[in-house]
Design a protein around this motif. Sequence first.
Motif, PDB file in Angstrom:
ATOM      1  N   UNK A 154       0.850  -1.191   0.000  1.00  0.00           N
ATOM      2  CA  UNK A 154       0.000   0.000   0.000  1.00  0.00           C
ATOM      3  C   UNK A 154       0.883   1.238   0.000  1.00  0.00           C
ATOM      4  N   UNK A 155       0.788   2.130  -1.003  1.00  0.00           N
ATOM      5  CA  UNK A 155       1.587   3.359  -1.009  1.00  0.00           C
ATOM      6  C   UNK A 155       1.241   4.222   0.215  1.00  0.00           C
ATOM      7  N   UNK A 156       2.256   4.626   0.974  1.00  0.00           N
ATOM      8  CA  UNK A 156       2.012   5.397   2.198  1.00  0.00           C
ATOM      9  C   UNK A 156       3.165   6.360   2.439  1.00  0.00           C
ATOM     10  N   UNK A 157       2.860   7.449   3.072  1.00  0.00           N
ATOM     11  CA  UNK A 157       3.870   8.459   3.385  1.00  0.00           C
ATOM     12  C   UNK A 157       3.507   9.166   4.683  1.00  0.00           C
ATOM     13  N   UNK A 158       4.431   9.990   5.165  1.00  0.00           N
ATOM     14  CA  UNK A 158       4.196  10.788   6.373  1.00  0.00           C
ATOM     15  C   UNK A 158       5.218  11.918   6.400  1.00  0.00           C
ATOM     16  N   UNK A 159       5.212  12.687   7.466  1.00  0.00           N
ATOM     17  CA  UNK A 159       6.181  13.771   7.652  1.00  0.00           C
ATOM     18  C   UNK A 159       6.990  13.521   8.915  1.00  0.00           C
ATOM     19  N   UNK A 160       8.207  14.050   9.003  1.00  0.00           N
ATOM     20  CA  UNK A 160       8.979  13.891  10.241  1.00  0.00           C
ATOM     21  C   UNK A 160       8.412  14.739  11.366  1.00  0.00           C
ATOM     22  N   UNK A 161       8.742  14.347  12.599  1.00  0.00           N
ATOM     23  CA  UNK A 161       8.425  15.091  13.821  1.00  0.00           C
ATOM     24  C   UNK A 161       6.968  14.963  14.253  1.00  0.00           C
ATOM     25  N   UNK A 162       6.220  14.071  13.608  1.00  0.00           N
ATOM     26  CA  UNK A 162       4.906  13.721  14.122  1.00  0.00           C
ATOM     27  C   UNK A 162       3.815  14.742  13.900  1.00  0.00           C
ATOM     28  N   UNK A 163       2.765  14.602  14.723  1.00  0.00           N
ATOM     29  CA  UNK A 163       1.568  15.432  14.572  1.00  0.00           C
ATOM     30  C   UNK A 163       1.891  16.900  14.803  1.00  0.00           C
ATOM     31  N   UNK A 164       1.211  17.750  14.027  1.00  0.00           N
ATOM     32  CA  UNK A 164       1.342  19.189  14.210  1.00  0.00           C
ATOM     33  C   UNK A 164       2.490  19.817  13.451  1.00  0.00           C
ATOM     34  N   UNK A 165       3.279  19.015  12.709  1.00  0.00           N
ATOM     35  CA  UNK A 165       4.430  19.554  11.997  1.00  0.00           C
ATOM     36  C   UNK A 165       4.165  19.607  10.498  1.00  0.00           C
ATOM     37  N   UNK A 166       4.631  20.684   9.898  1.00  0.00           N
ATOM     38  CA  UNK A 166       4.573  20.825   8.443  1.00  0.00           C
ATOM     39  C   UNK A 166       5.782  21.647   8.016  1.00  0.00           C
ATOM     40  N   UNK A 167       6.274  21.393   6.822  1.00  0.00           N
ATOM     41  CA  UNK A 167       7.496  22.034   6.387  1.00  0.00           C
ATOM     42  C   UNK A 167       7.253  22.825   5.107  1.00  0.00           C
ATOM     43  N   UNK A 168       7.955  23.936   5.002  1.00  0.00           N
ATOM     44  CA  UNK A 168       7.787  24.813   3.849  1.00  0.00           C
ATOM     45  C   UNK A 168       8.098  24.057   2.556  1.00  0.00           C
ATOM     46  N   UNK A 169       7.196  24.161   1.593  1.00  0.00           N
ATOM     47  CA  UNK A 169       7.377  23.494   0.314  1.00  0.00           C
ATOM     48  C   UNK A 169       6.999  22.031   0.300  1.00  0.00           C
ATOM     49  N   UNK A 170       6.567  21.499   1.437  1.00  0.00           N
ATOM     50  CA  UNK A 170       6.241  20.072   1.555  1.00  0.00           C
ATOM     51  C   UNK A 170       5.076  19.692   0.645  1.00  0.00           C
ATOM     52  N   UNK A 171       4.113  20.597   0.524  1.00  0.00           N
ATOM     53  CA  UNK A 171       2.899  20.277  -0.234  1.00  0.00           C
ATOM     54  C   UNK A 171       3.173  20.122  -1.732  1.00  0.00           C
ATOM     55  N   UNK A 172       4.278  20.685  -2.216  1.00  0.00           N
ATOM     56  CA  UNK A 172       4.553  20.633  -3.648  1.00  0.00           C
ATOM     57  C   UNK A 172       4.760  19.200  -4.140  1.00  0.00           C
ATOM     58  N   UNK A 173       5.181  18.321  -3.262  1.00  0.00           N
ATOM     59  CA  UNK A 173       5.399  16.933  -3.649  1.00  0.00           C
ATOM     60  C   UNK A 173       4.088  16.179  -3.887  1.00  0.00           C
ATOM     61  N   UNK A 174       2.948  16.784  -3.496  1.00  0.00           N
ATOM     62  CA  UNK A 174       1.648  16.096  -3.593  1.00  0.00           C
ATOM     63  C   UNK A 174       0.796  16.642  -4.738  1.00  0.00           C
ATOM     64  N   UNK A 175       1.410  17.375  -5.657  1.00  0.00           N
ATOM     65  CA  UNK A 175       0.657  17.892  -6.805  1.00  0.00           C
ATOM     66  C   UNK A 175       0.030  16.730  -7.581  1.00  0.00           C
ATOM     67  N   UNK A 176      -1.279  16.829  -7.818  1.00  0.00           N
ATOM     68  CA  UNK A 176      -2.059  15.830  -8.577  1.00  0.00           C
ATOM     69  C   UNK A 176      -2.161  14.481  -7.867  1.00  0.00           C
ATOM     70  N   UNK A 177      -1.886  14.423  -6.556  1.00  0.00           N
ATOM     71  CA  UNK A 177      -1.985  13.157  -5.823  1.00  0.00           C
ATOM     72  C   UNK A 177      -3.409  12.917  -5.341  1.00  0.00           C
ATOM     73  N   UNK A 178      -3.774  11.638  -5.243  1.00  0.00           N
ATOM     74  CA  UNK A 178      -5.038  11.214  -4.640  1.00  0.00           C
ATOM     75  C   UNK A 178      -4.698  10.741  -3.226  1.00  0.00           C
ATOM     76  N   UNK A 179      -5.023  11.572  -2.216  1.00  0.00           N
ATOM     77  CA  UNK A 179      -4.530  11.353  -0.854  1.00  0.00           C
ATOM     78  C   UNK A 179      -5.673  10.981   0.080  1.00  0.00           C
ATOM     79  N   UNK A 180      -5.432   9.933   0.886  1.00  0.00           N
ATOM     80  CA  UNK A 180      -6.364   9.555   1.948  1.00  0.00           C
ATOM     81  C   UNK A 180      -5.615   9.641   3.283  1.00  0.00           C
ATOM     82  N   UNK A 181      -6.071  10.495   4.168  1.00  0.00           N
ATOM     83  CA  UNK A 181      -5.424  10.697   5.458  1.00  0.00           C
ATOM     84  C   UNK A 181      -5.996   9.712   6.471  1.00  0.00           C
TER      85      UNK A 181
END
Length: 714
Positions: A207-234
């Motif tokens: 199953x294709x899966x991904x996450x971000x470092x540092x756990x809940x509540x973290x987001x990094x500048x430019x991180x969203x660009x990698x998800x262009x045109x992705x079908x994402x289920x959280x």
Amino acid sequence: MSQHADDHFAMHLAAVAGELLGPPNRQLSTEKEPRYGRNGSLSLDIAKGTWFDHELKEGGGVLALVRRETGRSDADAVRWMEERGFLEGRDRVERQPNPHQKPPKMVEAAVYDYRDADGNLVCQTVRQQFKLADGSWERDPKTGKAKKTFKQRRPDPNREGQWIWNLKDIQVVPYRLADLIEAIDSRSLVFYVEGEKAADQLAALGIPATTNPMGAGKWFEGFEEYFADADVLILPDNDEPGAKHRDLVATKLLPVAKRVRYLDLPNLPPKGDVVEWLEAGGTVDQLYDLAQSNALTPERDDRWRPRLMSILWEDMDKVGAESEWLIYQVITAGQVSMIVGPSQHGKSFFAVEMGMCVARGVEFFGHPAERGGVLYIAAESGRGLKKRLRAYREWHGLPATDPLPFVLLPGKFNLYANDEDTDALIEDGVGWHSLFQERFGVPLRLVVVDTFAAATPGADENSVRDIGPVLARATRIAEDLGVAVSVVHHANAGGLKPRGHTSIFANVENVVMVEMNDKRTDEDGRPMRYAKVTKQKDAESGKTWPFVLRSVDIGMDSRGKAVTSCVCVPPKEDIDRLKPDAAGFVGTDLDRQFLRCVLDSITEHGQVPPQDVRCPPRITRAVHLKHAKRLYWDQYAGGLDGTDEQKQETLRKRWRRAHDRMVQYGVIGSQDPWLWFTGKPVMGMSMGGAWTSPITDAEFTRMSEADLDQLEFR
């Protein structure tokens, strides 16, 4: 524990496992090796009386299993077995916690690589767990799960094979980026989970899966660009942070992704995640079916939000980081401060007192302190600091076996030459923070650098070019570790500000000046010292309080002499020794003991001063030191504890201090080996047969023989 005791525990392994784990997995078990769990990951070795979890790579004996599954200590694990009838009669073994047992060792339990599209390593998340002496993992007493902590690191571009323990100055990429890119290209569904372990577990199932470092509540500048045109289920974790992270991820991805949905998995326990859902029997087909039928689409929120940190007018009274104190109205949390004073005025003793108050969570001279871990860098004198810490422990009655979140770093430390020591401190600080959290339930809160000069060898304190990088590194330590950094520094020639360039004073949050006034003492004759908050960026400065240094015996050296150091204590009384007082000189109890001994010695053994003794002509009696010291020993040694050598050392110090003060303030005259009383009145003392009032030399020369007889000692 003896082998006999281990045998009696081991014989109950199968029964204890049945009580804790239920029936074994029949399909995967044998008579000698029962296995538990759907995949049989936990096995028993009946012959050896041990168990091993092949998934978590941990194991141990019977008590370790009870401790793991119930969250109890060793002693409580024994009681648990007793309560259920496993230990009776000769099998009953009392086991008490061992104060000398080694603390848990922090080890790397797993490392998760974050790689860019070309496969180059960008950063890592490191899962650390705490291994006990018996090889098992330390567990949270509330949940029974292995205690763990996570931290991030990145390769050091300037030092091959070395790490920088932060994610600054790099472009952070999603976990398993190659799988994410492949899923987008093939128009497959991508699952966004919380934590690398969950992503790996799904990936192992195809199953294709991904996450971000540092756990809940973290987001990094430019991180969203990698998800262009992705079908994402959280797939959020089943807790409040998980729900908030779900909303954060959705908000960031909605503008760029092809589709964003989320799925709350059914029947999850509190804080549960997809890993536990799978372990409870969930399958890949069921997961995709739920994604098709139960997934929800988050509402798109196009409201404007400021990019910079902003506080609304109506929120000004809410407590925030800008108003947090480490020590109330003295040291601000998370900022750089300084303890400043002339040499030998007590600033390092003051810094030790401050650090220990934070480590213990007790008041610092009446100012409440937040409890937290302390790293004390003794760059100037590691040996001296060990003595001071031993003196603190002795004075406050702290058992040597009781741990505290206080660590002494006695080696060289350089804030000036380069970033090497700063990076090492931050890396170690992350580890100490985790250890303090696990062992004491408190974070690392304070780093003390003692002294500024010792930590900046070769730097020109008057050059802003040299001082700028030093202050920047101190600030970086505070920001990266989220701690207060307090630097001990010498005062300038005027004794009013930190020595060196004005930027030192300008760029720190708090400054506490420490100075000694040897013309003022407390009731026991110790010089008064004063601490004054001379700078507070966000509070009123000027707060001042007194203290003195009290000598504490901490042992004997190889020659049998007492080893001493000092601790900071509040003064008994603040006395101005030079202030005129009609009642006479204000002496301490020790002063008065010394003077009474001298007067009694003069009365019993006094004689006309020898011609070579330079005393005023009005002095008619002096006494040899040997008589006064013998009487001093006879009168006061009996009230002391210890050997004769220890008593002699104590009385010798008391004698010297009282003698020097009495001579300094004109109460006693001294020319080795003779002593005499000058006639100066002393408040609270009746002179008895000594001079009843001071007289001048001129008055003495006019006296008749009869008058002189009136002034002699009776």
